[in-house]
Design a protein around this motif. Structure first.
Motif, PDB file in Angstrom:
ATOM      1  N   THR A 185     -10.083  13.361  55.737  1.00  0.00           N
ATOM      2  CA  THR A 185     -10.222  12.264  55.105  1.00  0.00           C
ATOM      3  C   THR A 185     -11.331  12.398  53.769  1.00  0.00           C
ATOM      4  N   HIS A 188     -12.167   9.114  51.765  1.00  0.00           N
ATOM      5  CA  HIS A 188     -12.640   8.067  52.479  1.00  0.00           C
ATOM      6  C   HIS A 188     -13.460   8.378  53.520  1.00  0.00           C
ATOM      7  N   TRP A 191     -16.393   5.940  55.363  1.00  0.00           N
ATOM      8  CA  TRP A 191     -16.049   4.967  56.096  1.00  0.00           C
ATOM      9  C   TRP A 191     -16.025   5.403  57.773  1.00  0.00           C
ATOM     10  N   ILE A 192     -15.556   6.876  58.031  1.00  0.00           N
ATOM     11  CA  ILE A 192     -15.383   7.185  59.486  1.00  0.00           C
ATOM     12  C   ILE A 192     -16.657   8.175  59.715  1.00  0.00           C
ATOM     13  N   SER A 194     -19.574   7.685  58.953  1.00  0.00           N
ATOM     14  CA  SER A 194     -21.157   7.077  59.163  1.00  0.00           C
ATOM     15  C   SER A 194     -21.217   6.409  60.422  1.00  0.00           C
TER      16      SER A 194
END
Length: 220
Positions: A185, A188, A191-192, A194
């Motif tokens: 990923t 992005h 978003w995962i 964190s």
């Protein structure tokens, strides 16, 4: 160069100090902790050679790179250092000691790795490196040390062996999952990664409290 060295070392020293000082009852001999940290630094070179050699000989996909090249290899060699240098030492006399020494070797490894990255890509990456890769290595170390500390003082031989197995495999799986998120990923990943890091921190702090409560010096 001085700024790069400082930015590379500071997160590792800060995190090691944090986990070292969280030992409520009896802090470990500082010279042994420093020695373990240095072993972690030196470990980077053979691990890099092995990782490079394997990738030259075998075609690894994203899963293989994450869970074998990064997760299993790096966590196994960290475990190997802790087990063969301090696990049987007389000063390893409390479950929390496993966390201190595992975090020390993990942060030694992360510190040199961090230096190579900042030297190559610039000091502007220092904050993100401190929050993600360096911190993650420390938390994988907490997980490893949690199971090592429990294994050391487990009275049942079969349960001790299972905990020893967990001390390698659970950090390796977590490390592999971390790398898999980054590799799969790229655009992005925050978003995962964190929430993944938040869960890792919360779990690690809970494990720290748990082993502290099991200390032979804990009040009844």
């Amino acid at each position: 160069m001085i700024a790069t060295i400082g930015a590379s070392i500071a997160p590792g020293i800060a995190l090691l100090s944090y986990f070292y000082l969280k030992d409520r009852y009896q802090t470990e001999p500082l010279h042994i902790v420093i020695k373990t940290f240095i072993f972690g630094i030196l470990l980077v070179f053979p691990v890099m050679v092995l990782q490079y050699g394997l990738q030259e000989e075998i075609e690894f996909g994203t899963l293989g790179k994450a869970f074998i090249i990064a997760g299993l290899i790096e966590e196994f060699f960290k475990w190997f250092i802790v087990y063969y240098t301090v696990y049987k030492h007389m000063d390893f006399d409390d479950p929390y000691d496993g966390i201190v020494y595992s975090v020390a070797v993990s942060l030694g490894f992360a510190t040199l790795e961090n230096f190579f990255y900042l030297y190559s890509f610039g000091i502007q990456e220092a904050l993100m490196r401190a929050l993600l890769p360096v911190s993650s290595h420390a938390l994988f170390g907490v997980t490893m040390g949690y199971y090592l500390g429990r294994a050391k003082f487990e009275k049942s031989a079969s349960a001790g062996k299972l905990l020893m197995f967990y001390s390698i495999m659970i950090p390796a799986v977590l490390h592999g999952l971390y790398d898999f998120i980054l590799l799969s990923t790229k655009n992005h990943y925050l978003w995962i990664i964190s929430p993944f890091m938040a869960i890792l921190w919360l779990t690690s702090l809970r494990r720290i409290r748990k082993v502290q409560n099991k200390s032979k010096m804990a009040p009844f």
